[in-house]
Write a protein that holds these residues in place. Structure first.
Motif, mmCIF file in Angstrom:
data_model
loop_
_atom_site.group_PDB
_atom_site.id
_atom_site.type_symbol
_atom_site.label_atom_id
_atom_site.label_comp_id
_atom_site.label_asym_id
_atom_site.label_seq_id
_atom_site.Cartn_x
_atom_site.Cartn_y
_atom_site.Cartn_z
ATOM 1 N N GLY A 76 34.893 -29.242 -24.775
ATOM 2 C CA GLY A 76 35.731 -28.350 -23.988
ATOM 3 C C GLY A 76 35.693 -26.905 -24.449
ATOM 4 N N VAL A 77 34.504 -26.388 -24.727
ATOM 5 C CA VAL A 77 34.376 -25.029 -25.247
ATOM 6 C C VAL A 77 35.048 -24.021 -24.320
ATOM 7 C CG1 VAL A 77 32.114 -24.683 -24.153
ATOM 8 C CG2 VAL A 77 32.752 -23.345 -26.177
ATOM 9 N N GLN A 95 37.216 -19.385 -29.026
ATOM 10 C CA GLN A 95 36.796 -20.314 -30.061
ATOM 11 C C GLN A 95 35.577 -19.782 -30.814
ATOM 12 O OE1 GLN A 95 36.275 -23.958 -27.710
ATOM 13 N NE2 GLN A 95 38.048 -24.818 -28.770
ATOM 14 N N LYS A 96 35.421 -20.278 -32.044
ATOM 15 C CA LYS A 96 34.230 -19.990 -32.831
ATOM 16 C C LYS A 96 33.353 -21.233 -32.824
ATOM 17 C CE LYS A 96 35.942 -16.351 -35.858
ATOM 18 N NZ LYS A 96 35.964 -15.815 -37.236
ATOM 19 N N VAL A 97 32.111 -21.048 -32.364
ATOM 20 C CA VAL A 97 31.181 -22.168 -32.212
ATOM 21 C C VAL A 97 29.985 -21.950 -33.129
ATOM 22 C CG1 VAL A 97 29.632 -23.371 -30.622
ATOM 23 C CG2 VAL A 97 31.876 -22.569 -29.824
ATOM 24 N N ALA A 107 28.284 -18.919 -25.202
ATOM 25 C CA ALA A 107 28.582 -17.497 -25.014
ATOM 26 C C ALA A 107 29.039 -17.215 -23.593
ATOM 27 C CB ALA A 107 27.344 -16.667 -25.356
ATOM 28 N N ALA A 108 28.420 -17.886 -22.612
ATOM 29 C CA ALA A 108 28.787 -17.679 -21.216
ATOM 30 C C ALA A 108 30.215 -18.120 -20.945
ATOM 31 C CB ALA A 108 27.824 -18.438 -20.300
ATOM 32 N N ARG A 109 30.720 -19.057 -21.736
ATOM 33 C CA ARG A 109 32.084 -19.540 -21.550
ATOM 34 C C ARG A 109 33.092 -18.803 -22.440
ATOM 35 N NH1 ARG A 109 32.205 -24.096 -18.328
ATOM 36 N NH2 ARG A 109 34.230 -24.767 -19.105
ATOM 37 N N GLY A 110 32.624 -17.720 -23.045
ATOM 38 C CA GLY A 110 33.535 -16.829 -23.756
ATOM 39 C C GLY A 110 33.720 -17.086 -25.222
ATOM 40 N N ALA A 111 32.989 -18.030 -25.794
ATOM 41 C CA ALA A 111 33.145 -18.328 -27.216
ATOM 42 C C ALA A 111 32.408 -17.296 -28.068
ATOM 43 C CB ALA A 111 32.630 -19.725 -27.515
#
Length: 220
Positions: A32-33, A37-39, A57-61
């Motif tokens: 559920g990224v 968040q830090k991934v 990155a596209a999902r804002g992480a």
């Protein structure tokens, strides 16, 4: 099935499905990224890893990725902060990038000792480790002591069982939208292979020397 994005070549389009479905199932479906968040992606310059970096990155992480020193410029271009795994120990990069708290999501595309290390890098209580290569025997104690969670990915399962194939189509359509928005592009290894060179292509993947996805051209 999904339509090929017009902006991709046939070779790029061929390289995208398996990698993006693997990354999507791990990061989106399991972990559920989301923004904030830090991934951490292990193997960020590989075929699946390079796509996982872009999806997160596209999902804002905020994305970090392990790679060799020679591949750190490539990881930067993909949108992640590179971590040279050959010279920076786990404890150091966890301290530097998370203040010792650990990463919200750790995506492992390498397996073996790297998966074991992933259990040491994930955030306590809310952290989630995802692996596409969790095929060995691993001690879960480090993960359990953090009260974190783990998911394994086996992307071929819907193809083998027939269950969940529709969702693969949904993922490919989502990925095509990201391609159109300029947020996703498959990374292809620069070496061209044909069916006559398929053994060399396999060795390139097995040795880990390929940059991105290896594509074999099937000529009529």
């Amino acid at each position: 099935m999904a339509r090929k994005p017009a902006t991709l070549s046939m070779r790029e389009a061929a390289a995208l499905p398996l990698a993006v479905i693997t990354a999507w199932e791990g990061l989106v479906d399991r972990a559920g990224v989301r923004a904030g968040q830090k991934v951490l992606v292990h193997g960020g310059a590989g075929g699946v890893g390079s796509v996982a970096v872009q999806v997160a990155a596209a999902r804002g992480a905020e994305v970090f990725a392990t790679a060799s020193a020679a591949r750190t410029p490539l990881v930067w271009r993909l949108g992640a902060v590179p971590i040279d795994y050959t010279s920076v120990p786990v404890e150091r990069y966890v301290a530097e990038h998370t203040g010792g708290a650990g990463f919200d999501i750790v995506f492992d595309t390498v397996g073996g000792p790297v998966l074991d290390a992933s259990f040491e890098t994930v955030r306590t209580h809310t952290g989630h480790v995802v692996s596409a290569l969790g095929w060995g025997t691993h001690a879960l104690a480090p993960l359990s002591f953090r009260a974190a969670t783990y998911s394994g990915i086996f992307t071929l399962l819907p193809m083998l069982t027939g269950r969940g194939r529709e969702h693969h189509g949904e993922i490919l359509r989502e990925a095509a939208a990201l391609v159109h928005e300029g947020k996703l592009r498959p990374l292809l290894d620069g070496t061209r292979y044909t069916l006559a060179d398929v053994a060399d292509a396999d060795r390139s993947v097995e040795s880990g020397t390929a940059d991105g996805k290896v594509v074999v051209d099937v000529e009529p």
